[in-house]
Design a protein around this motif. Sequence first.
Motif, short mmCIF file in Angstrom:
data_model
loop_
_atom_site.label_atom_id
_atom_site.label_comp_id
_atom_site.label_asym_id
_atom_site.label_seq_id
_atom_site.Cartn_x
_atom_site.Cartn_y
_atom_site.Cartn_z
N VAL A 1 7.87 8.43 10.97
CA VAL A 1 6.95 8.45 9.84
C VAL A 1 7.23 7.19 9.03
O VAL A 1 8.29 7.04 8.44
CB VAL A 1 7.18 9.73 9.00
N VAL A 2 6.27 6.26 9.05
CA VAL A 2 6.54 4.91 8.59
C VAL A 2 5.72 4.58 7.35
O VAL A 2 4.50 4.72 7.34
CB VAL A 2 6.20 3.89 9.69
N ALA A 3 6.40 4.12 6.32
CA ALA A 3 5.74 3.67 5.09
C ALA A 3 5.89 2.15 4.98
O ALA A 3 6.62 1.52 5.74
CB ALA A 3 6.36 4.36 3.90
N ASP A 4 5.20 1.59 4.02
CA ASP A 4 5.28 0.14 3.79
C ASP A 4 6.69 -0.28 3.37
O ASP A 4 7.39 0.44 2.66
CB ASP A 4 4.35 -0.25 2.64
N LYS A 5 7.06 -1.48 3.77
CA LYS A 5 8.24 -2.11 3.21
C LYS A 5 7.95 -2.50 1.75
O LYS A 5 6.79 -2.63 1.36
CB LYS A 5 8.59 -3.36 4.01
N PRO A 6 9.00 -2.74 0.95
CA PRO A 6 8.75 -3.24 -0.41
C PRO A 6 8.01 -4.58 -0.34
O PRO A 6 8.01 -5.26 0.69
CB PRO A 6 10.16 -3.45 -0.98
N THR B 1 0.87 -1.18 0.00
CA THR B 1 0.00 0.00 0.00
C THR B 1 0.90 1.23 0.00
O THR B 1 2.11 1.12 0.18
CB THR B 1 -0.92 0.09 1.25
N ASN B 2 0.29 2.40 -0.21
CA ASN B 2 1.12 3.62 -0.08
C ASN B 2 0.67 4.47 1.12
O ASN B 2 0.77 5.69 1.08
CB ASN B 2 1.15 4.41 -1.38
N THR B 3 0.22 3.80 2.16
CA THR B 3 -0.14 4.52 3.37
C THR B 3 1.12 4.95 4.15
O THR B 3 2.17 4.32 4.03
CB THR B 3 -1.00 3.64 4.29
N VAL B 4 0.96 6.01 4.91
CA VAL B 4 2.04 6.52 5.75
C VAL B 4 1.49 6.76 7.15
O VAL B 4 0.47 7.44 7.31
CB VAL B 4 2.59 7.84 5.17
N LEU B 5 2.16 6.20 8.13
CA LEU B 5 1.75 6.34 9.52
C LEU B 5 2.75 7.24 10.25
O LEU B 5 3.93 6.94 10.30
CB LEU B 5 1.71 4.96 10.20
N SER B 6 2.25 8.34 10.79
CA SER B 6 3.12 9.28 11.52
C SER B 6 2.78 9.23 13.00
O SER B 6 1.64 9.54 13.38
CB SER B 6 2.88 10.71 11.02
#
Lengths: 332, 332, 332, 332
Positions: A268-273, A258-263
């Motif tokens: 600030v964390v994005a999905d791993k590949p 996904t391209n969600t971002v959690l702050s």
Amino acid sequence: LKKINVGVIGLGRIGKLHADNVLKFIPDLQLQAVADVNLDEAWYCERNINKAYSAPEPIIEDPDIDAVLICSPTPTHVPLIISAAKAGKHIFCEKPVALEIDAIQQALDVVNETGITFQIGFNRRFDPNFKKIHQAVVDGEVGAPHLVRITSYDPAPPPPEYVAQSGGIFLDMSIHDFDMARYLAGSEIVEIFATGGVLVNKWIGEAGDVDTAIIQLKFANGALGVIDNCRQAAYGYDQRVEVFGAKGNISAHNKTPTNTVLSTAEGVVADKPHHFFLERYQDSYIGELQAFADSITQQKPSITDPKDGLMAARVALAAKQSFEAHQTIKLD
Amino acid sequence: LKKINVGVIGLGRIGKLHADNVLKFIPDLQLQAVADVNLDEAWYCERNINKAYSAPEPIIEDPDIDAVLICSPTPTHVPLIISAAKAGKHIFCEKPVALEIDAIQQALDVVNETGITFQIGFNRRFDPNFKKIHQAVVDGEVGAPHLVRITSYDPAPPPPEYVAQSGGIFLDMSIHDFDMARYLAGSEIVEIFATGGVLVNKWIGEAGDVDTAIIQLKFANGALGVIDNCRQAAYGYDQRVEVFGAKGNISAHNKTPTNTVLSTAEGVVADKPHHFFLERYQDSYIGELQAFADSITQQKPSITDPKDGLMAARVALAAKQSFEAHQTIKLD
Amino acid sequence: LKKINVGVIGLGRIGKLHADNVLKFIPDLQLQAVADVNLDEAWYCERNINKAYSAPEPIIEDPDIDAVLICSPTPTHVPLIISAAKAGKHIFCEKPVALEIDAIQQALDVVNETGITFQIGFNRRFDPNFKKIHQAVVDGEVGAPHLVRITSYDPAPPPPEYVAQSGGIFLDMSIHDFDMARYLAGSEIVEIFATGGVLVNKWIGEAGDVDTAIIQLKFANGALGVIDNCRQAAYGYDQRVEVFGAKGNISAHNKTPTNTVLSTAEGVVADKPHHFFLERYQDSYIGELQAFADSITQQKPSITDPKDGLMAARVALAAKQSFEAHQTIKLD
Amino acid sequence: LKKINVGVIGLGRIGKLHADNVLKFIPDLQLQAVADVNLDEAWYCERNINKAYSAPEPIIEDPDIDAVLICSPTPTHVPLIISAAKAGKHIFCEKPVALEIDAIQQALDVVNETGITFQIGFNRRFDPNFKKIHQAVVDGEVGAPHLVRITSYDPAPPPPEYVAQSGGIFLDMSIHDFDMARYLAGSEIVEIFATGGVLVNKWIGEAGDVDTAIIQLKFANGALGVIDNCRQAAYGYDQRVEVFGAKGNISAHNKTPTNTVLSTAEGVVADKPHHFFLERYQDSYIGELQAFADSITQQKPSITDPKDGLMAARVALAAKQSFEAHQTIKLD
């Protein structure tokens, strides 16, 4: 429009993947038969495949079969290509064609004589990201290519028994990147220098292989290239490419679920590949089979040429030779 | 708290930059004197600098001067270091110290004897991005380093007369990256292989240099590295690094003037990277002078060690040698 | 070129910030005097400021002072503006000018009569990101603006005693966003609807205020707008804007200390936004003082107009009114 | 495992999409019959669908059909739901169920009495990005939700005749966002305030509708929300959501065809978002049908509840009412 009747030879992980992709996504291809030394009855019954064999010959001899997908182990590729081509079947063959240049050349000679459609399974050429970069280079969007950079790390090494018979990292893993380098640079590799190290797993070194490598390339058009490989990336399957030229740079990042971002307070964390090739290259596996079908029905040349398998293997063998001799190797 | 009285020797682009940074941002350093063979009177008057000379000696002999910033041409560095060190001045010297190992060693010997503070101008070590990556590696956030990748492209080549006396791309441009590689890997470079080509400007080739290069590295800790350089990137100053290790990967993207994104029918457009080093490394130029001041006032060791200049030059010369001999070069 | 002699009135956090920015970054402004009811002697001695007073009058009466920065508490602004303007001083005044429209108007009337340069401290207009978006809108890059979206969250609420006298979230916090909305839309706000809630801290509700709010806007040019505010974001200072128009969209992300990315088995982690306004708006604080100096020396109009303070306060009061009445409020 | 025999009623764009997704991707569902007032013979022949009718009754009365997908125009939904439910068919119905609350309630009553599986086509709930955000909120990763922000712009307005009978932007377009708001906040909407304007196309205003809107929400749990809508975004289909809570923020960016980035002298250019809903929500259209199949075979509750259609319609009607009355509307 006549459908193309297809038989799949070899039902390991990749054979089953292709079979399912044919069934689900490629209406031009009709899966009629499968063959594997250890037939998985539940698997083919569930898919209503009528013809299932424990050897490839019945498929190759079946006059109703128009095309075969060769997904069996590498040493069987050349004999299967030769007999299938002589039987007039179109051929899709998994990479590498073989680990010896002469054997590959022999197979290609038969392919050329018979005039069948032949495609090698360099699926990454059909990845939408890489296809777009290839096209941007062809269209001159970055000008003449000066530098080609390819990063390709697996999430985890294959089992020791696989490594032992794989031909080594350059023939097993980098070969995909050699094909990508040729595809993106639009030019042949004429010189190579490879280094490597055992940084991840001791047993890989004990098996006579390396797990981490950097390979430097020079292309016929003067461009330079570099590939870096590793058998183990803690964060997943790292697959990035970049072409830098006179007018600019085009690059592709990793794909993610996904391209969600959690702050949060932690960061600030994005999905791993994507974890590995099945998820990462789902589109390209479908794309390469569609291209195979289109090549047959529309008599149009494929993105992959029969000699692409030969060239990639030549580069891979030169990389191995460079690594062992610790010096640059020229290719004609 | 006593201020450190500083003299700047050499008022070219970088000398003026350092002088202004001292005046604006480093209250611990008091700019008292400047020297340049072609003194720009308007420039030093506007800044209320009282002592301005056309030769470095008055600064070196001035008992009120505590430290000098050596920003004059490379061939003057070693004699200036020696005389300034003997005069007890702390020294900040622009890179490279010299193009010959013996000369550098000679200068370092004097520096060591006198016990002065000596810092070499590897400003990129003070860039907040790269500093954070260095620290992450030191803190083990990516585990043992396996691969170090550095991309460094200039926006445009320097003028031909500069190239002619620069010592070539490896000593002039890559030397920053060699220092960065050592800094990030936390290990010395023990083997090097360099290739290059003339892809951008014919005249660079006619001057006996290359404009595009890839340099492969092996570190004492077993890690591998690769640097790619180009004298001309159409989109600006491309400065990226990446360290991949047993536990993951840390990378730094380019810095941009703003982080706005414009989406129209034509595409989704972000800023280009900063145009060149003055904008890109503004923070790091300030940071390195602050570190120099702190080294003196607090007697604490600098991020850059006196021998860093020597090591980077050794690697640069080995790269040049590798490129010319077309083979790997080992460093002890 | 004559320098502008400046006095700073009020040495709280923002007054000290401006004083230091003048000293370091704005050579056109010479800091000559400071005034504060609780003078911090160490602070002004360290900066070699000769004139330091415990009341503003000596600065306003000093014929050598050309301009004042009014950074004292809001209730003092109007009387100080009036007396300083009458004394012929150019004025930079922190926001808000006042919490009552009549008082602001009274101050502006005196400012207009005297013809001095007057700038209100809407520093965000000078942020490079937002300035670029403003300019893109002016240049028609997104076409006629249709939607303006502003997100503005603080990292943590101010202390209860501050909240109690702040005038409430709309006058204290949203006022910056009202000015930004006017600046980006290039049009006046003609209608407003505000909602809010006490979601973060009970004591904020007990003090008669809200900590979370959404404010809907209608502009004279027909565009719509929305601002969302919160007193507490766990990840830092969240400051984003976006303008969507007939031809596209332009937006600004948060600024971060570095742009490094760490990829591990846990995830792909980037920097949190800057913690709070001092770090986030460092550039814009310098930019607004430079603009103030330029307005004076070059007699050119400032990005902020004297009436901007009035307009923002009018909108803020309307927002408060809308929230309390639970209905839309029209502004003429 | 018994397969579920499915009939599709209504073969417009969305009906054909669902039919093809059933055929390709959902082996649990067997497409047995289709019905449309204007039957496209070539279309159903190519897909080997045996039962094709010009009216829905034969499907509803067919004892071999287990489930129907209702994709016909909105006014037909309620009667079809009632008759299909009474015939014991499981029902998947496109949104909106109806434009009148009473009619929806009537249909739901029958659904509840018969105990069939009923799912409303809020496909976006099955988008991997939004699903992950929903789950993050449920799992408490952002703490209690404080603000929900949804941006939803179409690439181009539908044709005038569609707009005329659509029920207006709030019932036609925003209804998806109302469902998303409820899904992400995990709470019912209790208050709403809507504004809008005719900024894109005059004829939309002449048809009594608006093309641009902002809708403010208050949830039962105290959270606030805002939706912004536009019928025309020059750069494609803009679909972003964000939930901000006590512990942080989670957001989803747009999806793009590739993630390549081209850097040239003109700028750094990435892909535009997917053009429209067919590309953007491909995954979610497949996901919702798989969920429908799973609900039937595993008797597990769907992500969408029968009353979700009712609630979204109630909110949409309240939004319309708020816009027309220019004041807030409370929902019980």
